[in-house]
Design an enzyme around this catalytic site. Structure first.
Site, mmCIF file in Angstrom:
data_model
loop_
_atom_site.group_PDB
_atom_site.id
_atom_site.type_symbol
_atom_site.label_atom_id
_atom_site.label_comp_id
_atom_site.label_asym_id
_atom_site.label_seq_id
_atom_site.Cartn_x
_atom_site.Cartn_y
_atom_site.Cartn_z
ATOM 1 N N ASP A 8 39.245 48.927 21.327
ATOM 2 C CA ASP A 8 38.844 47.553 21.467
ATOM 3 C C ASP A 8 40.409 46.966 21.333
ATOM 4 O O ASP A 8 41.320 47.572 20.908
ATOM 5 C CB ASP A 8 37.887 47.114 20.325
ATOM 6 C CG ASP A 8 37.687 45.707 20.510
ATOM 7 O OD1 ASP A 8 37.250 45.238 21.558
ATOM 8 O OD2 ASP A 8 37.653 44.923 19.491
ATOM 9 N N SER A 9 40.207 45.700 21.358
ATOM 10 C CA SER A 9 41.615 44.878 21.618
ATOM 11 C C SER A 9 41.958 44.755 19.987
ATOM 12 O O SER A 9 43.000 44.363 19.676
ATOM 13 C CB SER A 9 41.199 43.660 22.221
ATOM 14 O OG SER A 9 40.087 42.927 21.722
ATOM 15 N N CYS A 71 35.450 46.898 24.083
ATOM 16 C CA CYS A 71 35.911 45.585 24.573
ATOM 17 C C CYS A 71 35.553 45.226 25.922
ATOM 18 O O CYS A 71 35.415 46.014 26.884
ATOM 19 C CB CYS A 71 37.498 45.567 24.432
ATOM 20 S SG CYS A 71 38.106 43.914 25.148
ATOM 21 N N GLU A 150 35.483 35.790 13.267
ATOM 22 C CA GLU A 150 36.509 36.436 12.502
ATOM 23 C C GLU A 150 36.619 35.689 11.300
ATOM 24 O O GLU A 150 37.057 36.278 10.194
ATOM 25 C CB GLU A 150 37.841 36.614 13.126
ATOM 26 C CG GLU A 150 37.884 37.659 14.262
ATOM 27 C CD GLU A 150 39.208 38.032 15.018
ATOM 28 O OE1 GLU A 150 40.083 37.806 14.514
ATOM 29 O OE2 GLU A 150 39.176 38.757 16.089
ATOM 30 N N CYS A 182 30.613 39.942 24.422
ATOM 31 C CA CYS A 182 32.034 40.001 23.691
ATOM 32 C C CYS A 182 31.714 40.675 22.290
ATOM 33 O O CYS A 182 30.578 40.334 21.836
ATOM 34 C CB CYS A 182 32.335 38.470 23.500
ATOM 35 S SG CYS A 182 33.804 38.267 22.451
ATOM 36 N N HIS A 184 32.497 40.180 19.474
ATOM 37 C CA HIS A 184 32.237 39.229 18.243
ATOM 38 C C HIS A 184 30.676 38.576 18.188
ATOM 39 O O HIS A 184 30.552 38.133 17.078
ATOM 40 C CB HIS A 184 33.307 38.100 18.332
ATOM 41 C CG HIS A 184 34.776 38.928 17.903
ATOM 42 N ND1 HIS A 184 35.202 39.901 18.853
ATOM 43 C CD2 HIS A 184 35.636 38.454 17.131
ATOM 44 C CE1 HIS A 184 36.713 39.887 18.311
ATOM 45 N NE2 HIS A 184 36.846 39.059 17.117
HETATM 46 N N1 DGL Z 1 36.970 42.350 22.293
HETATM 47 C C1 DGL Z 1 37.032 41.403 23.065
HETATM 48 C C2 DGL Z 1 36.052 41.444 24.164
HETATM 49 O O1 DGL Z 1 34.801 41.932 23.759
HETATM 50 C C3 DGL Z 1 37.033 40.052 22.455
HETATM 51 C C4 DGL Z 1 38.274 39.652 21.682
HETATM 52 C C5 DGL Z 1 39.503 39.583 22.446
HETATM 53 O O2 DGL Z 1 39.653 38.551 23.180
HETATM 54 O O3 DGL Z 1 40.215 40.468 22.699
HETATM 55 O O4 DGL Z 1 35.975 40.653 25.349
#
Ligand code: DGL
Length: 281
Positions: A8-9, A71, A150, A182, A184
């Site tokens: 993931d990012s 992600c 977060e 997403c 989050h």
């Molecule tokens: N992990 C990213 C997503 O699911 C969200 C956080 C980011 O913008 O890196 O798109």
């Protein structure tokens, strides 16, 4: 019989790891969060594709038998590259989320909320429109949800206000199914659900993905004996952000004791940090 590699990012993908752990408790899980370069959701396609390639190679080099792109933004931009280029099966979160939404919608009016990058990619919209028609699909970027999740503001008046701002057009359009596109957003499920009302089905792509991962492993004959001992979890990050321990535990659902750090430029291991404070090198 290597681990399932998940990237993931940043730390959001821990929501996906949590579902994989629940669904496939005997599997070893290897997590890489690119915390030094997060967010991906605000970045352009070329950058996200390049980052995703590095992240996935890191996992493959450490023996991943399946790569999970947790992600949504990386799934939107890079899944085709990764599926074409990597020597192991690769799953993203978008296809499973779309499939679940199409199974669960009653009226065929489907909404997607995601980062700006994911929305701009059009990936969710194309796949959904092919099934229900473009007039019945509504996508909306909700970038402020990421920092709110977060910060742990999952039951806060500010988050309610933001939800109102973002979600009102979806509610007014009569969306009956909403994809949380997403990593989050599952943390904000309660506030989102309250605003959209009990009639709206919320699709958590992490749950949908864990189901798909189980099927993929079974089909490829790569699944561990589900009755076997619990699998190990290993965490690699490209930076240790402030408050990672608290936030990470919130995303994963239990504490994380130890993470390793990775220098993304060399895509190589460069140290070890024990979050219980014991140390390390
Ligand atoms: N992990 C990213 C997503 O699911 C969200 C956080 C980011 O913008 O890196 O798109």
């Amino acid at each position: 019989m290597g681990p399932i590699g998940v990237f993931d990012s940043g730390m959001g993908g821990l929501t996906v790891l949590r579902e994989l752990r629940r669904r496939l408790p005997a599997e070893d899980l290897l997590y890489f969060g690119d915390t030094a370069r997060v967010p991906y959701g605000t970045k352009g396609e070329r950058t996200v594709r390049a980052f995703a390639r590095q992240d996935a190679s890191f996992l493959v080099n450490r023996g991943a038998k399946l790569v999970v792109v947790a992600c949504n933004t990386a799934s939107a931009f890079a899944i085709d590259d990764l599926q074409r280029e990597l020597p192991v099966p690769v799953l993203g979160v978008i296809d499973p989320g779309v499939r679940t939404a199409l199974q669960r919608t009653r009226g065929g009016r489907i909404g997607v909320i995601a980062t700006r990058g994911t929305v701009e990619s059009g990936r969710y919209q194309q796949q959904l429109s092919a099934a229900v028609g473009p007039q019945r699909v509504l996508a909306r970027a909700c970038p402020l949800f990421v920092p709110l999740a977060e910060e742990g503001m999952v039951d806060h008046p500010i988050t309610r206000l933001v939800a109102w701002e973002y979600l009102a057009p979806l509610r007014d359009a009569g969306v009956d199914t909403l994809i949380l596109g997403c990593t989050h957003y599952p943390l904000l499920k309660r506030i989102i659900g309250e605003f959209m009302g009990p009639e709206t089905v919320l699709v958590d792509s992490a749950e949908a993905l864990a189901e798909a991962a189980s099927l993929t492993l079974a089909e490829a004959g790569l699944q561990r004996d589900p009755g076997g001992p619990p699998g190990r979890m290993e965490f690699y990050l490209s930076d240790i952000p402030w408050m990672f321990q608290e936030a990470g535990a919130r995303f994963l659902g239990h504490p994380i004791d130890s993470v390793q750090t990775v220098n993304v430029n060399e895509a190589d291991w460069d140290g070890h940090l024990d979050l219980a404070g014991k140390d390390v090198s």
